[in-house]
Scaffold this motif. Structure first.
Motif, PDB file in Angstrom:
ATOM      1  N   ARG A  85       0.841  -1.202   0.000  1.00 28.69           N
ATOM      2  CA  ARG A  85       0.000   0.000   0.000  1.00 28.69           C
ATOM      3  C   ARG A  85       0.873   1.247   0.000  1.00 28.69           C
ATOM      4  O   ARG A  85       0.618   2.202  -0.732  1.00 28.69           O
ATOM      5  CB  ARG A  85      -0.911   0.007   1.233  1.00 28.69           C
ATOM      6  CG  ARG A  85      -1.733   1.285   1.383  1.00 28.69           C
ATOM      7  CD  ARG A  85      -2.329   1.452   2.768  1.00 28.69           C
ATOM      8  NE  ARG A  85      -1.391   1.311   3.873  1.00 28.69           N
ATOM      9  CZ  ARG A  85      -0.533   2.260   4.279  1.00 28.69           C
ATOM     10  NH1 ARG A  85      -0.473   3.420   3.676  1.00 28.69           N
ATOM     11  NH2 ARG A  85       0.276   2.036   5.286  1.00 28.69           N
ATOM     12  N   LEU A  86       1.913   1.240   0.810  1.00 29.28           N
ATOM     13  CA  LEU A  86       2.805   2.385   0.894  1.00 29.28           C
ATOM     14  C   LEU A  86       3.475   2.668  -0.449  1.00 29.28           C
ATOM     15  O   LEU A  86       3.470   3.809  -0.924  1.00 29.28           O
ATOM     16  CB  LEU A  86       3.873   2.156   1.969  1.00 29.28           C
ATOM     17  CG  LEU A  86       4.982   3.204   2.000  1.00 29.28           C
ATOM     18  CD1 LEU A  86       4.439   4.565   2.403  1.00 29.28           C
ATOM     19  CD2 LEU A  86       6.085   2.760   2.930  1.00 29.28           C
ATOM     20  N   ALA A 137       2.471   1.879  -3.374  1.00 25.63           N
ATOM     21  CA  ALA A 137       1.446   2.355  -4.312  1.00 25.63           C
ATOM     22  C   ALA A 137       1.071   3.808  -4.063  1.00 25.63           C
ATOM     23  O   ALA A 137       0.626   4.505  -4.980  1.00 25.63           O
ATOM     24  CB  ALA A 137       0.202   1.468  -4.228  1.00 25.63           C
ATOM     25  N   SER A 138       1.262   4.294  -2.839  1.00 25.08           N
ATOM     26  CA  SER A 138       0.877   5.674  -2.504  1.00 25.08           C
ATOM     27  C   SER A 138       1.966   6.703  -2.770  1.00 25.08           C
ATOM     28  O   SER A 138       1.715   7.905  -2.675  1.00 25.08           O
ATOM     29  CB  SER A 138       0.480   5.751  -1.023  1.00 25.08           C
ATOM     30  OG  SER A 138       1.626   5.718  -0.184  1.00 25.08           O
ATOM     31  N   GLY A 175       4.456   9.321  -4.394  1.00 29.21           N
ATOM     32  CA  GLY A 175       4.492  10.244  -5.516  1.00 29.21           C
ATOM     33  C   GLY A 175       5.933  10.594  -5.849  1.00 29.21           C
ATOM     34  O   GLY A 175       6.852  10.296  -5.073  1.00 29.21           O
ATOM     35  N   ASP A 201       8.873  11.521  -3.271  1.00 30.59           N
ATOM     36  CA  ASP A 201       8.647  11.042  -1.904  1.00 30.59           C
ATOM     37  C   ASP A 201       9.816  10.163  -1.461  1.00 30.59           C
ATOM     38  O   ASP A 201      10.433   9.466  -2.279  1.00 30.59           O
ATOM     39  CB  ASP A 201       7.350  10.231  -1.803  1.00 30.59           C
ATOM     40  CG  ASP A 201       6.108  11.098  -1.770  1.00 30.59           C
ATOM     41  OD1 ASP A 201       6.220  12.316  -1.532  1.00 30.59           O
ATOM     42  OD2 ASP A 201       5.007  10.553  -1.996  1.00 30.59           O
ATOM     43  N   LYS A 246       8.159   9.756   3.941  1.00 31.88           N
ATOM     44  CA  LYS A 246       6.748   9.381   3.945  1.00 31.88           C
ATOM     45  C   LYS A 246       6.540   8.209   4.901  1.00 31.88           C
ATOM     46  O   LYS A 246       5.526   8.125   5.583  1.00 31.88           O
ATOM     47  CB  LYS A 246       6.287   9.019   2.537  1.00 31.88           C
ATOM     48  CG  LYS A 246       4.820   8.665   2.481  1.00 31.88           C
ATOM     49  CD  LYS A 246       4.194   9.049   1.184  1.00 31.88           C
ATOM     50  CE  LYS A 246       2.692   8.850   1.259  1.00 31.88           C
ATOM     51  NZ  LYS A 246       2.069   9.181   0.005  1.00 31.88           N
TER      52      LYS A 246
END
Length: 134
Positions: free
Chosen positions: A13-14, A16-17, A19, A22, A112
């Motif tokens: 999940r991380l 995939a998040s 940008g 980051d 992040k």
């Protein structure tokens, strides 16, 4: 079920998040995690999982444009350094920047997230800067 090797839900999940630009850090068991920075703690016991396995697995899903290492890693030369040098030579880690270990800790405040491994070799830490695939 996913086709890639990364099975950890929180870590997938991380990635995939992320940008462009980051920072995601993968660190040894002793690296402090600043307040407010997300921690994905994979550490189970000494050396499990090891730094290199976690890094290589993350790289199966993360586009990296650069990485940051502490100068002290090149002085102490933990076992993970050989793998890092090979990944850097292959282009998998993008451009390299070096800072002191104290400066890397300051950088960690803007990450992040931080992924803690079970690695117990000092200075086995990397900051990965997310790139883009287009």
């Amino acid at each position: 079920m996913k086709k890639t090797p990364l099975l950890n839900i929180a870590l997938s999940r991380l990635v995939a998040s992320l940008g462009h630009g980051d920072v995601l850090m993968i660190v040894d068991a002793g690296m402090p995690v600043p307040p407010g920075v997300e921690l994905i703690d994979l550490a189970l016991t000494r050396g499990v999982p090891d730094f290199t396995t976690v890094l290589e697995t993350v790289l199966t899903e993360m586009q990296v444009e650069g990485h940051v290492l502490a100068d002290e890693m090149f002085v102490k030369q933990p076992p993970a350094l050989a793998a890092l040098e090979a990944l850097h030579a292959s282009g998998a880690l993008g451009a390299r920047r070096q800072l002191s270990h104290d400066e890397l800790k300051v950088l960690s405040r803007s990450a992040k997230a931080i992924v803690r491994t079970g690695e117990c070799q000092p200075y086995s830490n990397i900051a990965l800067v997310a790139g883009v695939v287009f």
